[in-house]
Design a protein around this motif. Structure first.
Motif, PDB file in Angstrom:
ATOM      1  N   ALA A 112       0.853  -1.195   0.000  1.00 38.21           N
ATOM      2  CA  ALA A 112       0.000   0.000   0.000  1.00 38.21           C
ATOM      3  C   ALA A 112       0.884   1.238   0.000  1.00 38.21           C
ATOM      4  O   ALA A 112       1.572   1.524   0.974  1.00 38.21           O
ATOM      5  N   GLU A 113       0.848   1.966  -1.085  1.00 38.57           N
ATOM      6  CA  GLU A 113       1.683   3.169  -1.225  1.00 38.57           C
ATOM      7  C   GLU A 113       0.808   4.412  -1.154  1.00 38.57           C
ATOM      8  O   GLU A 113      -0.400   4.364  -1.420  1.00 38.57           O
ATOM      9  N   HIS A 114       1.435   5.523  -0.820  1.00 36.31           N
ATOM     10  CA  HIS A 114       0.739   6.813  -0.942  1.00 36.31           C
ATOM     11  C   HIS A 114       0.704   7.140  -2.426  1.00 36.31           C
ATOM     12  O   HIS A 114       1.577   7.834  -2.950  1.00 36.31           O
ATOM     13  N   ASP A 168       8.866  -7.894  -3.964  1.00 34.53           N
ATOM     14  CA  ASP A 168       7.907  -7.025  -3.280  1.00 34.53           C
ATOM     15  C   ASP A 168       7.147  -6.052  -4.171  1.00 34.53           C
ATOM     16  O   ASP A 168       6.443  -5.172  -3.655  1.00 34.53           O
ATOM     17  N   GLU A 169       7.246  -6.238  -5.477  1.00 30.75           N
ATOM     18  CA  GLU A 169       6.313  -5.556  -6.388  1.00 30.75           C
ATOM     19  C   GLU A 169       6.103  -6.466  -7.585  1.00 30.75           C
ATOM     20  O   GLU A 169       7.041  -6.723  -8.347  1.00 30.75           O
ATOM     21  N   TRP A 170       4.874  -6.974  -7.738  1.00 30.39           N
ATOM     22  CA  TRP A 170       4.528  -7.782  -8.909  1.00 30.39           C
ATOM     23  C   TRP A 170       3.079  -7.532  -9.269  1.00 30.39           C
ATOM     24  O   TRP A 170       2.292  -7.061  -8.443  1.00 30.39           O
ATOM     25  N   TYR A 200       9.061  -6.717 -10.797  1.00 28.26           N
ATOM     26  CA  TYR A 200       8.735  -7.018 -12.198  1.00 28.26           C
ATOM     27  C   TYR A 200       7.233  -6.897 -12.389  1.00 28.26           C
ATOM     28  O   TYR A 200       6.460  -7.472 -11.617  1.00 28.26           O
ATOM     29  N   TYR A 201       6.839  -6.139 -13.399  1.00 29.93           N
ATOM     30  CA  TYR A 201       5.419  -5.957 -13.707  1.00 29.93           C
ATOM     31  C   TYR A 201       5.081  -6.593 -15.050  1.00 29.93           C
ATOM     32  O   TYR A 201       5.891  -6.587 -15.973  1.00 29.93           O
ATOM     33  N   THR A 202       3.867  -7.115 -15.144  1.00 25.07           N
ATOM     34  CA  THR A 202       3.366  -7.721 -16.387  1.00 25.07           C
ATOM     35  C   THR A 202       2.609  -6.664 -17.180  1.00 25.07           C
ATOM     36  O   THR A 202       1.672  -6.045 -16.652  1.00 25.07           O
TER      37      THR A 202
HETATM   38  O1  AHR Z   1       3.885   0.331  -7.664  1.00 27.73           O
HETATM   39  C1  AHR Z   1       4.093   1.511  -8.379  1.00 27.73           C
HETATM   40  C2  AHR Z   1       5.548   1.891  -8.479  1.00 27.73           C
HETATM   41  O2  AHR Z   1       6.231   0.951  -9.245  1.00 27.73           O
HETATM   42  C3  AHR Z   1       6.323   1.923  -7.201  1.00 27.73           C
HETATM   43  O3  AHR Z   1       6.181   3.112  -6.521  1.00 27.73           O
HETATM   44  C4  AHR Z   1       7.743   1.759  -7.658  1.00 27.73           C
HETATM   45  O4  AHR Z   1       8.550   1.134  -6.695  1.00 27.73           O
HETATM   46  C5  AHR Z   1       7.609   0.969  -8.934  1.00 27.73           C
HETATM   47  O5  AHR Z   1       8.312   1.547  -9.971  1.00 27.73           O
END
Ligand code: AHR
Length: 510
Positions: free
Chosen positions: A27-29, A306-308, A250-252
């Motif tokens: 959960a990000e701002h 910690d980011e997918w 890593y994002y899809t």
């Molecule tokens: O999740 C969105 C953003 O993606 C995050 O702030 C960053 O860590 C990543 O580039």
């Protein structure tokens, strides 16, 4: 192989424990994740506890979410925690330069986050600031959070209304240091990570797993630099040091950064491309783990993904900096594929966090900005259906398909994905199955060996189309339902999965 597809599982050969933390959250701002998503303030008409939405807490408690990462993301390296404590009206403002360039009033700070953690019954993963923060600031934050006596920071916490220290088991040493977290070179960041992590102290009984900001996608040299720096020091308590884990992001997405693809409007070709790119996550975990094995064969240092998740173009008419996207059956299968891969690498993967929990990227929950109505996404249901994998022992699930496996985007994409785990104490196993075919059903045999199966219960998640999704008007367009197409078979069970579906089968063992 000849005959129907088979998924072969040896029920008496359990492997590594699948940490519950692989089902972690973030959960990000950012956009409406914290403000409007989790937090509406005490004066809101939406039912809340000290400003935190009751319906969101209730929905997430049902998932047994094991941890929550906060406050970022890129926001973390702009965030100065002292701005978010004390009377709200006195808190300084700041600019959230990464996400919409809006003014943040710091009304949700450390106490509000730890309150949320307690309401959720989860564990805190606090991400510190290396990019624009000081070593002393980070050191003070962990003291403020976790120290019991009358130290300066513990006393300050008490002045702000919290007597008892909190427990903080996870602490991030910056975020994406190669990019928004400071544009650093690997060796430069590795040196800083050692320094900052040293001052994130274990106060009282609190034991922190310090997580160094790891690689972007396939930057194996970054992981290597951090591993080289990590194993030079041995902490006094015997833990690997000075940080105990390294992250990976890593994002899809199907398109380039400028046009990542639409969340709900996609072709069959994009469907398969998406699923192939989701499968890449396992390849990345395997390859980063191989680098880590070289330096750390006994796996003291954990990999933290910690980011997918999926990253699509924002919904039309919404703020491009808020990353609000819909969530379809396709997103559900992306999640299913990730979890299958995570289970196979449970020996090295310590934690994983989908980005992000509410209203941002591949969310579990979407809330309507006007009415406040809450919708559970298809991805939410995958987390719910897979919950019994948490802390269970991984079982190998061999997928044998009669047809030739074709490549998509340069990697073989079998049209069935599967994984399984064993809960020894309950004499139960859970099998997760995905039929990745956009339009054809799939009959498969669960070839179950090594233990007697005395009962089964199957659940399926699908929708009218690959792009089916939930809205306030149709909240259950994609919702779990009993899977009745299950028959006894000489080898175990024969199951027919609908097209584009995710299913789980709970097995009772004799
Ligand atoms: O999740 C969105 C953003 O993606 C995050 O702030 C960053 O860590 C990543 O580039």
């Amino acid at each position: 192989t000849d005959g129907p597809a088979r998924v072969v599982i040896d029920l008496d050969l359990p492997g590594a424990t699948i940490s519950r933390h692989l089902y972690g959250h973030f959960a990000e701002h950012l956009g409406r994740c914290i403000y409007g998503g989790f937090y509406v303030g005490e004066d809101s008409e939406i039912p809340n506890t000290r400003g935190i939405r009751d319906d969101v807490v209730e929905a997430l408690r049902a998932l047994h979410i094991p941890n929550l990462r906060w406050p970022g993301g890129c926001f973390a390296d702009d965030y100065h925690w002292r701005d978010g404590i004390g009377p709200r009206e006195d808190r300084p403002r700041m600019v959230n330069s990464h996400w919409g360039d809006i003014v943040e009033d710091n009304s949700f700070g450390t106490h509000e986050f730890m309150d949320l953690v307690e309401l959720l019954g989860t564990e805190a993963y606090v991400n510190g600031n290396v990019g624009s923060g000081t070593v002393a600031e980070m050191s003070d934050w962990i003291e403020y959070l976790t120290r019991a006596d009358d130290s300066p920071m513990a006393s300050l916490r008490r002045e702000n209304g919290r007597d008892e220290p909190w427990t903080v088991p996870f602490f991030g040493i910056g975020n994406e240091a190669w990019g928004c977290g400071g544009n650093m070179r690997a060796e430069d960041y590795a040196a800083l990570a050692r320094q900052y992590a040293t001052y994130v102290r274990d106060h009282g009984g609190n034991r922190v797993t310090r997580i160094a900001a790891g690689a972007n996608v396939d930057d194996y040299a970054w992981t290597e630099a951090l591993m080289r720096a990590a194993t030079n020091l041995e902490r006094r308590d015997g833990a690997a040091g000075p940080y105990q884990a390294i992250s990976l992001h890593y994002y899809t997405m199907t398109g380039p950064w400028e046009d990542k693809g639409d969340a709900t409007d996609f072709s069959d070709e994009e469907w398969y491309l998406t699923l192939s790119r989701a499968a890449r996550a396992e390849e990345l975990v395997a390859r980063h783990a191989t680098v880590m094995d070289h330096y750390d064969p006994h796996k003291k240092v954990g990999l933290v993904f910690d980011e997918w998740g999926t990253w699509w173009n924002v919904e039309p008419g919404t703020n491009p900096g808020f990353l609000y996207q819909q969530n379809t059956v396709r997103d559900a299968l992306v999640a299913g594929i990730h979890f299958d891969g995570f289970h196979r690498h449970a020996d090295r993967l310590l934690m994983a966090n989908i980005a992000q929990t509410v209203n941002v990227l591949q969310a579990m929950i979407l809330t309507d900005p006007e009415s406040g109505a809450l919708v559970l996404t298809p991805t939410y249901h995958v987390f719910a259906m897979n919950a019994a994998h948490q802390d269970a022992r991984a079982l190998a699930a061999h997928v044998l398909l009669p047809e030739e496996v074709t490549e998509v985007d340069g990697r073989p994409l079998p049209r069935v994905s599967a994984s399984a785990s064993l809960r020894e104490e309950e004499d139960a196993a859970l099998v997760s199955l995905s039929n990745l075919d956009a339009s054809a059903p799939r009959t498969l045999v669960l070839d179950l060996r090594g233990r007697e199966v005395t009962g089964h219960e199957a659940t399926v998640l699908t929708g009218a189309s690959t792009a089916a999704h939930n809205t306030p008007e149709q909240p259950d367009a994609v919702a779990p339902a009993p899977l009745t197409d299950v028959r006894e078979h000489e080898r175990g069970l024969e199951i027919t999965l609908p097209p584009h579906s995710f299913a789980t089968v709970r097995l009772q063992l004799g």
